[in-house]
Structure formats: structure tokens, C-alpha cells
Design a protein around this motif. Structure first.
Motif, PDB file in Angstrom:
ATOM      1  N   ALA A 369       0.842  -1.189   0.000  1.00 37.40           N
ATOM      2  CA  ALA A 369       0.000   0.000   0.000  1.00 37.40           C
ATOM      3  C   ALA A 369       0.882   1.245   0.000  1.00 37.40           C
ATOM      4  CB  ALA A 369      -0.927   0.003   1.213  1.00 37.40           C
ATOM      5  N   ALA A 370       1.912   1.239   0.827  1.00 35.40           N
ATOM      6  CA  ALA A 370       2.826   2.379   0.885  1.00 35.40           C
ATOM      7  C   ALA A 370       3.512   2.581  -0.462  1.00 35.40           C
ATOM      8  CB  ALA A 370       3.857   2.146   1.983  1.00 35.40           C
ATOM      9  N   HIS A 371       3.876   1.460  -1.089  1.00 34.88           N
ATOM     10  CA  HIS A 371       4.571   1.482  -2.372  1.00 34.88           C
ATOM     11  C   HIS A 371       3.697   2.150  -3.451  1.00 34.88           C
ATOM     12  CE1 HIS A 371       7.313   0.164  -5.433  1.00 34.88           C
ATOM     13  NE2 HIS A 371       6.468  -0.709  -5.980  1.00 34.88           N
ATOM     14  N   ILE A 372       2.447   1.712  -3.552  1.00 30.15           N
ATOM     15  CA  ILE A 372       1.549   2.289  -4.552  1.00 30.15           C
ATOM     16  C   ILE A 372       1.257   3.747  -4.214  1.00 30.15           C
ATOM     17  CG2 ILE A 372      -0.753   2.124  -5.584  1.00 30.15           C
ATOM     18  CD1 ILE A 372      -0.689  -0.876  -5.037  1.00 30.15           C
ATOM     19  N   HIS A 373       1.059   4.017  -2.933  1.00 31.43           N
ATOM     20  CA  HIS A 373       0.764   5.372  -2.501  1.00 31.43           C
ATOM     21  C   HIS A 373       1.908   6.313  -2.861  1.00 31.43           C
ATOM     22  CE1 HIS A 373       0.086   8.523   0.748  1.00 31.43           C
ATOM     23  NE2 HIS A 373      -0.997   8.563  -0.011  1.00 31.43           N
ATOM     24  N   ALA A 374       3.138   5.837  -2.627  1.00 34.28           N
ATOM     25  CA  ALA A 374       4.303   6.661  -2.945  1.00 34.28           C
ATOM     26  C   ALA A 374       4.383   6.919  -4.445  1.00 34.28           C
ATOM     27  CB  ALA A 374       5.573   5.970  -2.457  1.00 34.28           C
ATOM     28  N   ALA A 375       4.122   5.845  -5.242  1.00 31.89           N
ATOM     29  CA  ALA A 375       4.176   5.998  -6.699  1.00 31.89           C
ATOM     30  C   ALA A 375       3.150   7.020  -7.160  1.00 31.89           C
ATOM     31  CB  ALA A 375       3.927   4.648  -7.369  1.00 31.89           C
ATOM     32  N   LEU A 376       1.977   7.011  -6.525  1.00 28.84           N
ATOM     33  CA  LEU A 376       0.920   7.956  -6.897  1.00 28.84           C
ATOM     34  C   LEU A 376       1.320   9.390  -6.540  1.00 28.84           C
ATOM     35  CD1 LEU A 376      -2.260   5.995  -5.818  1.00 28.84           C
ATOM     36  CD2 LEU A 376      -1.804   6.898  -8.099  1.00 28.84           C
ATOM     37  N   SER A 377       1.993   9.537  -5.405  1.00 26.67           N
ATOM     38  CA  SER A 377       2.364  10.879  -4.975  1.00 26.67           C
ATOM     39  C   SER A 377       3.427  11.478  -5.868  1.00 26.67           C
ATOM     40  CB  SER A 377       2.870  10.842  -3.528  1.00 26.67           C
ATOM     41  OG  SER A 377       1.939  10.205  -2.714  1.00 26.67           O
ATOM     42  N   GLU A 378       4.242  10.599  -6.476  1.00 31.27           N
ATOM     43  CA  GLU A 378       5.312  11.114  -7.343  1.00 31.27           C
ATOM     44  C   GLU A 378       4.763  11.696  -8.636  1.00 31.27           C
ATOM     45  OE1 GLU A 378       8.040   7.959  -8.035  1.00 31.27           O
ATOM     46  OE2 GLU A 378       8.632   7.879  -5.917  1.00 31.27           O
ATOM     47  N   ARG A 379       3.632  11.130  -9.082  1.00 29.17           N
ATOM     48  CA  ARG A 379       3.081  11.570 -10.361  1.00 29.17           C
ATOM     49  C   ARG A 379       2.270  12.841 -10.190  1.00 29.17           C
ATOM     50  NH1 ARG A 379       2.294   8.001 -14.405  1.00 29.17           N
ATOM     51  NH2 ARG A 379       3.802   6.311 -14.436  1.00 29.17           N
ATOM     52  N   THR A 380       2.416  13.747 -11.154  1.00 28.59           N
ATOM     53  CA  THR A 380       1.649  14.987 -11.056  1.00 28.59           C
ATOM     54  C   THR A 380       0.166  14.735 -11.314  1.00 28.59           C
ATOM     55  OG1 THR A 380       2.340  15.382 -13.309  1.00 28.59           O
ATOM     56  CG2 THR A 380       3.454  16.639 -11.574  1.00 28.59           C
ATOM     57  N   ASP A 381      -0.132  13.730 -12.187  1.00 28.97           N
ATOM     58  CA  ASP A 381      -1.554  13.487 -12.475  1.00 28.97           C
ATOM     59  C   ASP A 381      -2.158  12.481 -11.510  1.00 28.97           C
ATOM     60  OD1 ASP A 381      -0.191  11.308 -13.335  1.00 28.97           O
ATOM     61  OD2 ASP A 381      -1.242  11.109 -15.255  1.00 28.97           O
TER      62      ASP A 381
END
Lengths: 434, 588
Positions: A369-381
Motif C-alpha cells: 500500500a505504501a509502495h503504490i501510494h508513494a508511486a501515486l504521490s510522485e506523479r503529477t496526475d
């Protein structure tokens, strides 16, 4: 009983599947099993521990990747004489009557008609199906259908009877009747069978019926413990020695897992987030937390007791308990479950606080969950595709498990309003923070 | 099997006919006699075709109807045989399946009426001087309209045999033969019977179209309802057209009552769901026979024989393997090494690719022998014209039949009456009605490019109607009640409640309707009435004209392009829509 002659033996059995990517997925590893004359042996474990696969290897329906399969000391490849199987789903041919279903195994072997008819009649009588001979399976109740399953297996006079969770598709009362009927026939030596091997995930059922129980551990499937049951038949579920043994097995099955040793069959080191998760609904998680917080448990419960009270079998209860433990809301040890402080807070909180607490624990304790959340936060969209995560997981587990794992995380993240998943586009996405 | 024999003798003892036999026996004997008569005529010498083969006397129609029916039956038998061999091979051998299934997919898209000219020539040369050649050509045309969906159905059933039953069969050591007849074939039966019924209802169209064929200067006429119609058209006899329509109605009705209803009702016992909840299909003919005493006693030996055959072990390969010396046996039983297996796969791919290339090249050379690039352009344009017709027609038919189907489906009593009528209309060969349209177009001097088009969908629009009715009838009543309790009405009701609910059903109907329209275009875009010809611009009329002229390269070009259009439509439109319906609109 150890002096009794050995009927069937597995030595060092390993079962692995090769995935299209060329990686191996190990289902069973290093399993030894001996079936002796006159004993009922139980294979007890969670779903996915490979116990059904093991049963299929004994039945000759599957071939192990390596290891020896010996019937009376001779190597076996394929279904053998003297081994018959009873299925969880009954597996009756719906277009054949009860009698024709029972005859099927004999006719396949070209047993002469008169003998076949006589034997089928006997088996039907023995198992309590007289009068139902010309009924079709769809006209029968579940219990009667499974009796047909038993008659069909017994009519070929198997030396070894294999049973794959034979009672788990039946309601509690029906299952109990069938169990005692079978045990009575077994104790009175009316069965043509000399040994029974049964798969179950019901601890009480295993203790009730078996002389020996092999407890399976998952990922890869292996025998974690062998337990001898010396309580004389008929066994009383309420007797102290019975309860103690059930408690003991619960304790063994909830013992903290040793760090996954054999799992890293692949070359790459396993990242922390590539851990298989079970899709347990948040309703069940909160339900169990509330139950534990309320009387009579007041934060601590005995798992066998809880399972009986909730009418849950271990396959229902353990995933909930383990998920709570993983999320830091509960502690499971020695067959007990205890609420942690955050768990108590969760049970007492309202909807919004629960979600906030759940989100916090999800990010802190579930690496994926943290991994996906972090990936989402990195993306501007705030959108990332699903497929790469599935591929990453599939390097370390089967496709089914990878999908279940991602389903689990998606369900929890949606509840926590951490992120969500757009199925049409196949992307995880996150609402813009307000 | 002694026990079956004893049960036979018990039956024989009480085999005195009962009152049900009084009805059933004449039925059986009569049908047998009819079959014998129809079959005998098929073997007549070809000269009998040169005499004016068909007379418009309505009293000949029962005989013609019988002969058309025999063709239909023969084609169905051939389709079944083909289905069992092809589907089993494709399902059992991974490597064969790799080739057979895509081939089947393409075969489905090839317009049946397009290649009839080839098959006529081929079969006539196969049986020189006998009607049998022409009969075979007609039967082959009907066969090609029936076989593919049946094959797909059997293949899919064979691939989806429930795992537990499969394991039970293995664990009780059924041989391959026993497994097929005791597990796989019964499991596949309901789907197969249903597809046979769909095939049959599509088949009448091709019976009518394939009985009177003109290829170049050669006209082959086989006595039957189709050729009766062709003669009626040639003689401009509208009354005779009416008689043909009546005869067809009667034939379809009898066929349905005596063959298909009993078959569907019987196949119901093979349905896999182990709940007795759903309403079982019924057939008075089947019930009649189940109540007879004498007829059943007569059938019992047959039943017992079939039972015995199904239980034969019949596995020559494994008994051969059993006879091998132990050392060799182990080697035979050992699975192939993965590397060898992969190498075998690669070799197989190469063979398949080479064969495909060679065939493709032959096709191109054949077309190039009589047609140039200009033709390709023309045909593509004509294909676009026919595509436009198909799209517009399906759209119009949908706009008409979806709302009507929903309104009918919501009234169970009405649906019960309309549903069989719609299915019946779908089976009725629309080409019987073409003359009426042609007469109208000639009378009012209408534009054929517009007014011939409706003929293409005349026969297949009913699939949309009855599928939508079926979808509406099975729409969950709790959802309907929810909608009305929240007072969802008007456009919102259609958009949010009913249209998504019936969409998967509608899709099945629309695919069938569109597929049928392509096929129908070959007979619908170029029609005649006596000497008058009415032609629309399109790929169908292109193929029809090339056939009439015996211009093979252009026929092949036309067929190839039409197959291409149909395949592309399937891939780019229908399949994604199916996927969408499966993902989003399934009511589970």
C-alpha cells in the motif's frame, strides 16, 4: 500402530509450476508422508498450503515435479488400483442416476455386469442410500449427494480412501451425521478400506476423526508438524483432552511464521512489498474488532472459542485475525487473539476517525500500500497503471495470488480513501488533496 | 452388462402396446417411410434434372417439402459429424487447436452463398451423371451455414468440463473413449442442441437459396421448395409464391414440434447446474414417447447397445503401450523434456506459417489471373456500400425492436405468445418473400439501392427482437421494483435501468442479425422477377453477378473482401462490445 505395514509412501515430494516467464512457483516442498494399515490420517492446513495438491498426487491425478511416490513399495504414475477419492463438490455426473453413478467406476474397469450390480447394491445399502437408486443427483440434498460420492468410491473396494474436504460443502448437522456414520462403519470394520487420507481445514473435524494429523504450512507448502491423536473412539468434543488438543493445534497454526526461507527460489531478492495478502473485507475486519472489544471478550479471546461462537472455520477466521495482526490492530499468539491499543481505538471510533486510523496503519504496516501510494504521490496526475505492480508481484507469487493481493490492497485503500482503482482504464488513482 | 439386459427383459414382458403407442407408432413408421422415399430420389440419374424439373402444381409441394427437409437433415448429420471430429481434435490437441480455432473463426465470416458456385462444380465432377453431385453441393451449402457455431459450442464445452468431474473420471480410470461419451459429450449436450436449433433456423434460408443455382451457362435445379420458388419467379406467378410460403410455414412448424422441441426437452437432463429450480423445457412428443410401452420396449435394446458402446474402453494406444517392455514403457510415459517440446512448437509454427503463406499466395495469383487492381478498388468500394447498408439496417432494426422487445418482455403473458412467433419468423427463410418486394419496387419504380436493402435484414431482424424479449423477461424483478419505488421513469429508466440490463442479450441478437445480413446481401442485392432484374450497388450483387457469369477470380475476390469486412467488424466492433458487456453489465 507404527508396526502396521506401510501402504503408501511419499518421499521428498516437491511440486513446482513453471510460469510463462520461466520462473518457478513452488507449491509443495520436501513432503514425506506414510500411510499405514488401519489409520486415518488428516492433512490440516489453510487454503493454498498445497494439501489438496498432495492428495491429488496420492490419487495419481497429479505428478510431483520430483520425489518418490510408492504404493506397496512400487513407483506409481497415474491413478492406481486400490485408491479412490471423495470430492468436496461431490463430483457426481448429473446425467446419471444414483445407481449409474455408483456403477461408473466399475463399468470403467469392465467389471462383469452381474458382479457390478451386486457390488453397487451392497455399497448403496452400506452407505444408507437404499431407495434412492434411480434418483438423479439434482433431486437429492447435499448430504445424500455426498453419500453417493462415498458409495461410488467404496464400491471399487479401495485399499486407500482419499477424501478432499468431504464435509465442508455440507451444513453443520448433515456434516456431523455423515462423519459419525463413516466413523461407525470404519470402527466396525465394515469398510473395504484399510486406510483413509483426508484433507480438511476444520481443526475439530481432524481431531474427531484422525489418528494422525499433519499440519501444513504455506508458501511453499510443507509439513509443519505431525500430531498423533490417541484419544479412543468415540471421541467427545467436550472432553478436556479433546479441547486441549484442539487448543494446541490452534496454537501451532497461529505461531509466528519463521521468516520465509524457501520462498526466494528466484534470483532476485524479494522486495518487502512482494508479500501475498488476503483480500479480507473491511467489514469483517471492523466486525471482528468490535466483537473483540465488546463483552464477553473485553479485548481478548480464545480462537477456538471465537471460531465456534462465530461459526467460522479456520479458513474464515484466520485471514481476518492475521490481517488485523498485520495492520497492528491485534496480536495473535498461542491460539489467542488480543486487541492492541490502536485496535481498541478503532473499535470505539466513528466512521471518519476509523478511516483516518486505518489509512495511517495501512501506509505504515502494509508495504505494498505504501509502495503504490508513494508511486501515486510522485506523479503529477496522480495516476499509475495497475499492470506493472501485477508483473512485479508475479515474479514472486502465482498470478492468482498476485491478483488477490492487489485486490486486497485496493479494497483497503478504497476504504481508507488513500487511493482508488479505475477498472476500465486499469490505473490506480488518487483524489487531489483538498 | 447383465443388469441392463435383465431390465430389458422386464420391459419386454410388459411390452404390450398401451394407448400412447397408438399415436406414437404410426408417427414413427410414417416418418421412416417418408425418409426412405426422400432418400431414394436423391440417387436419381441426372437426366431427370433436364426435364422441366419443377412444376408449379401445388400438389407437388408436399413432395418438394419432403426433399428440402431431407437435405436439411443430411446437412445436419454432416454438421454433427464434422463438429464431433473437428471440435474434439481442436480441444484435445493443443497444437491442432492453435490452427483449427482461428481457421474456424475465419470460416464463420465467409459468406456461404459466395462459394456455392465452386462447390457445385466440384461436386458435379465428383459424381458425374447423377443428381447426387448437385444434391451434395446443396447439402454442402446448408452444412456450411450450420456447422461452425455448433463446432464452437462443442469446443467450448470440451474446454470447460468442470474440473472435479474431470478428476473423478480420471480417478475412476475412464479411458479416453469412456470419458468422451460419459462425461464430455453429455456435458456439451445442452449447448450443442441449442446451437443445432439456431443452425437449423438459419439453415432454411440456404436450403431455399441453394436448390436453384446458375453458374455461368449451367443451371442446376433440385426439386424442392427453393426451386419451386425459383420457377414461380421465372413464371411471374405470385400465387405459387404464396403456396411456397405456406409449405415452408408447415415444414418449419412440423420440424420444430417433432424434432427440436423433443430434443431440447431431452437434452435438459444433461444440464450441469445441480439445482432443479429452473423451469424445464417440455415437449408433448417427447412425453408421448416416454409414456408409450411398446415403442420404448422396442428402443430398449438400442439404448442398451449404445450404453455398452459408450462403456467400451477402446483405447488402442494405451493397450499398445501396456504391451511394451517395461523399460520402453517408462520412456513412453515420461513427459517430453521442455526444451524438446518448445522445439516441436517452433517447428509446428513454421509449418503452419509456410502453409498459410503458400495458400495466401495461391489465392492472390488466382485472383490476379482474372482481376486487376482496379477491381480490388471497386470491390472495396462496393464492400463499403454493403457495410453502410448493414450498419444502417441494424441501427434501424434496433431502434424499432429494442423498445418493442422491452415492452413485450415486461408483460409475461404477451411475451409467452410473441416469443415463439419471433423465433419462428427468424427461422422462416426471408428469400421466399423477396418476390413480393421486387414486384412492389417494379410497380412504383423505386430506387433499388435504397429499397432492396431492407430485404437483407428481413429474416434476421427477429433475432434482435427475441433476444431482447428474453433479456427483459430475465431482468431481475427486484431491480425493476427498485426503479419503480424510486420513481425512475422516462428516459432515465431506459438509460440507467433497462438498456444496460438487456444490452448483453441485444448484442447477441445484433451480431446474429448483422452476420446474417452479409450473407443475405448476395441474394438480396440482385433479385429478379421473370425477366426483370433489379440490382443494387454492393458487394453482394457483385458476387451474385460474378457467379451468374461464372467469373471465378472475381467471385474469389468478392468473397475474400466480404470475409475481410466481416472479420474486421467482428474484431473491431462486436468483440470489444462483448468484452464491455461481460465486464460491466453482467447481472451476477
Amino acid at each position: 500402530m507404527t508396526q502396521n505395514p506401510t501402504l503408501f509412501e511419499l518421499r521428498g515430494v516437491r511440486q513446482a509450476y513453471r510460469k510463462p516467464s520461466g520462473q518457478q512457483y513452488v507449491v509443495l516442498d520436501g513432503v514425506d508422508l506414510t500411510l499405514r494399515d488401519g489409520e486415518i490420517v488428516g492433512l490440516l492446513g489453510r487454503s493454498g498450503s498445497g494439501k489438496s495438491t498432495l492428495l491429488r498426487i496420492v490419487a495419481g491425478l497429479a505428478r510431483p515435479t520430483s520425489g518418490e511416490v510408492l504404493h506397496h513399495g512400487a513407483a506409481v504414475a497415474g491413478p492406481t488400483d486400490g485408491v479412490a477419492m471423495v470430492f468436496q463438490s461431490f463430483a457426481l455426473f448429473p446425467w446419471l442416476t444414483v445407481e449409474e453413478n455408483v456403477l461408473a467406476g466399475l463399468k470403467a474397469l469392465r467389471v462383469p455386469g452381474k458382479e457390478a450390480a451386486a457390488r453397487a447394491g451392497e455399497a448403496i445399502d452400506l452407505i444408507g442410500l437404499s431407495g434412492f437408486e434411480n434418483a438423479y443427483p439434482k433431486e437429492l440434498s447435499g448430504g445424500m449427494r455426498q453419500r453417493v460420492g462415498f458409495a461410488r468410491a467404496l464400491v471399487v473396494q479401495p485399499e486407500i480412501l482419499l477424501m478432499d474436504e468431504p464435509f465442508s460443502a455440507l451444513d453443520v448437522l448433515t456434516a456431523e451425521t455423515l462423519r459419525t456414520d463413516l466413523l461407525d462403519l470404519w470402527m466396525e470394520r465394515k469398510l473395504p478400506t484399510r486406510s483413509i487420507l483426508m484433507v480438511t481445514h476444520n481443526i475439530e473435524e481432524a481431531v474427531l476423526m484422525c489418528d494422525r494429523i499433519l499440519v501444513f504450512a504455506s508458501n511453499p507448502g510443507r509439513v509443519a508438524a505431525e500430531i498423533r491423536v490417541d484419544i479412543p473412539h468415540p471421541r467427545n468434543r467436550l472432553a478436556q483432552d479433546f479441547r486441549d488438543l484442539v487448543d494446541d493445534i490452534y496454537g501451532r497454526m497461529t505461531a509466528r511464521k519463521p521468516p520465509a526461507a524457501a520462498a526466494a527460489a528466484t534470483g532476485r531478492p524479494r522486495p518487502v512489498y512482494a508479500e501475498a495478502l488476503q483480500p479480507v473485507s473491511t467489514n469483517r475486519l471492523s466486525g471482528l474488532l468490535e466483537t473483540l472489544a465488546a463483552p464477553p471478550y473485553h479485548g481478548k479471546a480464545d480462537l477456538p472459542h471465537l471460531a465456534a461462537a462465530l461459526r467460522h472455520e479456520i479458513d474464515d477466521l484466520f485471514p481476518i485475525a492475521e490481517t488485523l495482526q498485520m495492520l497492528g490492530f491485534a496480536e495473535v499468539a498461542e491460539g489467542d487473539i488480543r486487541l492492541t491499543e490502536p485496535g481498541r481505538l478503532f473499535a470505539e471510533a466513528g466512521m471518519d476517525d476509523r478511516k483516518a486510523l486505518f489509512a495511517e496503519h495501512l501506509v505504515n504496516f502494509v508495504p505494498l500500500a505504501a509502495h503504490i501510494h508513494a508511486a501515486l504521490s510522485e506523479r503529477t496526475d496522480h495516476r499509475v497503471p495497475y499492470a506493472p505492480f501485477a508483473r512485479e508481484l508475479e515474479a514472486f507469487m502465482s498470478e492468482d495470488y498476485a491478483e488477490a493481493t492487489l485486490n486486497a490492497v485496493t479494497g483497503w485503500a478504497r476504504y481508507a480513501e488513500l487511493f482508488t482503482y479505475d477498472g476500465e482504464a486499469g490505473v490506480f488513482c488518487k483524489e487531489e488533496a483538498e | 452388462m447383465v443388469w441392463t439386459q435383465t431390465s430389458v427383459s422386464v420391459k419386454a414382458a410388459t411390452a404390450t402396446p398401451n394407448r400412447w403407442d397408438l399415436v406414437a407408432l404410426p408417427l414413427v413408421v410414417g416418418l421412416l417411410a417418408l425418409a426412405a422415399a426422400g432418400g431414394h430420389q436423391m440417387n436419381a440419374p441426372l437426366t431427370s434434372l433436364d426435364t422441366p424439373a419443377v412444376s408449379l402444381d401445388p400438389w407437388n409441394l408436399p413432395d418438394y417439402a419432403l426433399r428440402s427437409t431431407m437435405r436439411m437433415l443430411a446437412a445436419m448429420a454432416a454438421s454433427l459429424l464434422f463438429t464431433f471430429i473437428y471440435a474434439t481434435l481442436a480441444a484435445k490437441s493443443r497444437r491442432a487447436g492453435m490452427v483449427l480455432i482461428p481457421v474456424l473463426d475465419v470460416l464463420q465470416s465467409v459468406p456461404v452463398l459466395g462459394y456455392i458456385s465452386f462447390t457445385v462444380v466440384f461436386f458435379l465432377s465428383l459424381f458425374p451423371g447423377s443428381v447426387l453431385g448437385a444434391e451434395c453441393a446443396a447439402i454442402f451449402a446448408i452444412f456450411t451455414s450450420q456447422a461452425w457455431n455448433m463446432t464452437f459450442s462443442l469446443y467450448q464445452s470440451l474446454r470447460s468440463v468442470p474440473r472435479d468431474l474431470d478428476e473423478a473420471a480420471t480417478s475412476f480410470r475412464f479411458s479416453g473413449w469412456q470419458r468422451f461419451w460419459r462425461l464430455e459429450a453429455p456435458f456439451a449436450m445442452p449447448g450443442l442442441v441449442w446451437n443445432m436449433m439456431i443452425s437449423m433456423s438459419g439453415g432454411w434460408f440456404f436450403v431455399v437459396a441453394s436448390e436453384a443455382i446458375t453458374v455461368g451457362d449451367r443451371t442446376v435445379t433440385l426439386p424442392g421448395i427453393g426451386s419451386y420458388l425459383a420457377e414461380a419467379i421465372a413464371q411471374k406467378n405470385l400465387g405459387a409464391v404464396g403456396w411456397a410460403v405456406l409449405a415452408m410455414l408447415a415444414v418449419i412448424l412440423l420440424y420444430d414440434q417433432f424434432l427440436f422441441h423433443p430434443l431440447v426437452a431431452w437434452a435438459d437432463k444433461f444440464r450441469f447446474e445441480q439445482t432443479g429450480a429452473q423451469e424445464a423445457p417440455e415437449s408433448w412428443v417427447l412425453r408421448l414417447f416416454q409414456r408409450t410401452r411398446f415403442c420404448r420396449a422396442m428402443l430398449a435394446p438400442v439404448e442398451s447397445l449404445l450404453d455398452r458402446v459408450a462403456w467400451l474402453r477402446l483405447s488402442p494406444l494405451s493397450s499398445l503401450a501396456a504391451a511394451l517392455p517395461p523399460a520402453l514403457k517408462r520412456r513412453v510415459a515420461a513427459p517430453l523434456s521442455p526444451a524438446f517440446d518448445r522445439a516441436l512448437d517452433r517447428g509446428w509454427y513454421a509449418v503452419v506459417a509456410a502453409a498459410a503463406l503458400a495458400l495466401g499466395w495461391t489465392l492472390v495469383r488466382f485472383i490476379a489471373g482474372g482481376a486487376g487492381w482496379g477491381d480490388v478498388g471497386t470491390v472495396l468500394l462496393l464492400g463499403a456500400a454493403t457495410l453502410l447498408r448493414v450498419v444502417v439496417l441494424v441501427a434501424i432494426a434496433s431502434l424499432l425492436w429494442v423498445p418493442l422487445g422491452v415492452l413485450i418482455g415486461l408483460r409475461p403473458r404477451l411475451a409467452e405468445t410473441v416469443q415463439p412467433v419471433a423465433q419462428f419468423l427468424a427461422a422462416f427463410p426471408a428469400n421466399l418473400l423477396f418476390p413480393v418486394a421486387v414486384v412492389t419496387i417494379l410497380r412504383f419504380d423505386l430506387n433499388p439501392d435504397v429499397w432492396l436493402s431492407p430485404l437483407m435484414i428481413l429474416g434476421t431482424q427477429w433475432y434482435i427482437l427475441f433476444n431482447v424479449i428474453a433479456g427483459t423477461s430475465t431482468f431481475p424483478s427486484d431491480l425493476k421494483e427498485t426503479a419503480s419505488s424510486f420513481r425512475i421513469r422516462g428516459w432515465q429508466w431506459w438509460r440507467d435501468v433497462m438498456l444496460p440490463g438487456v444490452f448483453p442479450y441485444y448484442l447477441t441478437g445484433a451480431v446474429t442479425a448483422a452476420g446474417g445480413s452479409w450473407n443475405a446481401s448476395i441474394v438480396a442485392e440482385a433479385v429478379r422477377w421473370g425477366d426483370a432484374k433489379v440490382t443494387a450497388h454492393g458487394l453482394g450483387s457483385y458476387i451474385a453477378q460474378a457467379t451468374a457469369a461464372g467469373d471465378y477470380p472475381r467471385i474469389v475476390l468478392g468473397i475474400a473482401v466480404m470475409s475481410l469486412f466481416v472479420t474486421l467488424l467482428n474484431r473491431l466492433l462486436w468483440r470489444p462490445l462483448y468484452g464491455y458487456a461481460e465486464r460491466r453489465l453482467r447481472l451476477a
